[in-house]
Design a protein around this motif. Structure first.
Motif, PDB file in Angstrom:
ATOM      1  N   ARG A  43       0.854  -1.192   0.000  1.00 22.90           N
ATOM      2  CA  ARG A  43       0.000   0.000   0.000  1.00 22.90           C
ATOM      3  C   ARG A  43       0.884   1.235   0.000  1.00 22.90           C
ATOM      4  NH1 ARG A  43      -5.419   1.327   2.046  1.00 22.90           N
ATOM      5  NH2 ARG A  43      -6.079  -0.209   0.551  1.00 22.90           N
ATOM      6  N   ARG A  44       0.652   2.123  -0.928  1.00 23.21           N
ATOM      7  CA  ARG A  44       1.391   3.379  -1.014  1.00 23.21           C
ATOM      8  C   ARG A  44       0.750   4.383  -0.045  1.00 23.21           C
ATOM      9  NH1 ARG A  44       0.960   7.998  -3.971  1.00 23.21           N
ATOM     10  NH2 ARG A  44       2.914   9.034  -4.444  1.00 23.21           N
ATOM     11  N   VAL A  45       1.585   5.088   0.702  1.00 20.68           N
ATOM     12  CA  VAL A  45       1.080   6.105   1.626  1.00 20.68           C
ATOM     13  C   VAL A  45       0.831   7.384   0.835  1.00 20.68           C
ATOM     14  CG1 VAL A  45       1.596   7.504   3.662  1.00 20.68           C
ATOM     15  CG2 VAL A  45       2.328   5.115   3.576  1.00 20.68           C
ATOM     16  N   PRO A  46      -0.390   7.906   0.868  1.00 21.40           N
ATOM     17  CA  PRO A  46      -0.649   9.168   0.168  1.00 21.40           C
ATOM     18  C   PRO A  46       0.260  10.271   0.725  1.00 21.40           C
ATOM     19  CG  PRO A  46      -2.693   8.153   0.910  1.00 21.40           C
ATOM     20  CD  PRO A  46      -1.573   7.386   1.541  1.00 21.40           C
ATOM     21  N   PRO A  47       0.924  11.041  -0.159  1.00 22.82           N
ATOM     22  CA  PRO A  47       1.846  12.085   0.318  1.00 22.82           C
ATOM     23  C   PRO A  47       1.237  13.034   1.352  1.00 22.82           C
ATOM     24  CG  PRO A  47       2.188  11.723  -2.012  1.00 22.82           C
ATOM     25  CD  PRO A  47       0.968  10.901  -1.624  1.00 22.82           C
ATOM     26  N   PRO A  48      -0.018  13.482   1.218  1.00 18.55           N
ATOM     27  CA  PRO A  48      -0.528  14.380   2.280  1.00 18.55           C
ATOM     28  C   PRO A  48      -0.546  13.725   3.663  1.00 18.55           C
ATOM     29  CG  PRO A  48      -1.931  14.491   0.334  1.00 18.55           C
ATOM     30  CD  PRO A  48      -0.975  13.351   0.126  1.00 18.55           C
ATOM     31  N   LEU A  49      -0.833  12.418   3.715  1.00 18.31           N
ATOM     32  CA  LEU A  49      -0.839  11.708   4.997  1.00 18.31           C
ATOM     33  C   LEU A  49       0.579  11.575   5.531  1.00 18.31           C
ATOM     34  CD1 LEU A  49      -2.421  10.239   7.174  1.00 18.31           C
ATOM     35  CD2 LEU A  49      -2.342   8.180   5.750  1.00 18.31           C
ATOM     36  N   GLY A  50       1.516  11.255   4.655  1.00 20.90           N
ATOM     37  CA  GLY A  50       2.914  11.182   5.065  1.00 20.90           C
ATOM     38  C   GLY A  50       3.430  12.521   5.539  1.00 20.90           C
ATOM     39  N   ASP A  51       3.035  13.595   4.833  1.00 18.33           N
ATOM     40  CA  ASP A  51       3.447  14.938   5.240  1.00 18.33           C
ATOM     41  C   ASP A  51       2.865  15.295   6.608  1.00 18.33           C
ATOM     42  OD1 ASP A  51       4.816  15.192   2.856  1.00 18.33           O
ATOM     43  OD2 ASP A  51       3.266  16.433   1.898  1.00 18.33           O
ATOM     44  N   LEU A  52       1.602  14.947   6.824  1.00 21.56           N
ATOM     45  CA  LEU A  52       0.946  15.243   8.095  1.00 21.56           C
ATOM     46  C   LEU A  52       1.705  14.624   9.263  1.00 21.56           C
ATOM     47  CD1 LEU A  52      -1.562  16.366   9.667  1.00 21.56           C
ATOM     48  CD2 LEU A  52      -2.583  14.122   9.308  1.00 21.56           C
ATOM     49  N   LEU A  53       2.152  13.397   9.071  1.00 20.73           N
ATOM     50  CA  LEU A  53       2.867  12.695  10.131  1.00 20.73           C
ATOM     51  C   LEU A  53       4.370  12.935  10.081  1.00 20.73           C
ATOM     52  CD1 LEU A  53       0.925   9.304  10.034  1.00 20.73           C
ATOM     53  CD2 LEU A  53       0.648  11.173  11.650  1.00 20.73           C
TER      54      LEU A  53
END
Length: 177
Positions: A153-163
């Protein structure tokens, strides 16, 4: 964005089933086949109700004899608390099991026992004076928070950025544990 809350075992299961993009858990992940990245350290404190009949400084025998308010088995918080406290207390004299951090906070505020919780989680009730942080002879307590993802599963960049996740969290990759 779909946010779900559950104990660590439930979050890990949702990641394994690909129901969620990633999970944040408060205890170790014991399942293989998942990528597990350290995220943040979280300070733990021991709290009692604001009106509890305890001195601000509590010794180890008093802590060992106290009623402890604990999460259910499968909770990373429960595992982290056991790892932090049992080497010093050797056992919990009495315990009451509750299903959420909020339930534990409210039970502690009502004087039903002591709790070891995230400093962030109790900040509201400490500020109101309904909980107080106890001074103990224990070393500083903390737990590691982890991000768990399925390698497929690829992590959506906005979610990765948030964390504020490192770049390796975004790509497909091999599973680690």
């Amino acid at each position: 964005v779909d946010l779900r809350i559950g104990n660590s075992a439930e979050v890990v299961a949702a990641v394994q089933r690909l129901d969620v993009d990633l999970g944040v858990i408060e205890g170790p992940c014991h399942e293989s086949g998942l990528q597990v990245l350290p995220w943040q350290r979280d300070a733990l404190v021991i709290v009692a109700g604001g009106n509890a009949d305890l001195p601000l400084h509590v010794d180890l025998p008093t802590l060992a004899a106290a009623r402890w308010l604990l999460r259910e088995p499968g909770s990373g918080t429960r595992e982290a608390v056991e790892q932090a406290l049992l080497p010093h207390l050797h056992h919990f004299g009495r315990a009451m099991q509750l299903g959420s951090t909020e339930a534990i906070k409210q039970a502690a505020a009502a004087g039903l026992g002591l709790a070891c919780l995230s400093r962030h989680a109790v900040a509201d009730l400490v500020a109101l004076g309904t909980l107080r942080i106890l001074d103990t002879p224990l070393p500083p307590l903390s737990r590691q928070l982890w991000v768990v993802r399925h390698p497929g599963r690829r992590v959506p960049p906005p979610l990765g950025d948030l964390l504020a996740l490192p770049p390796e969290a975004f790509a497909h990759g091999s599973a680690t544990r």
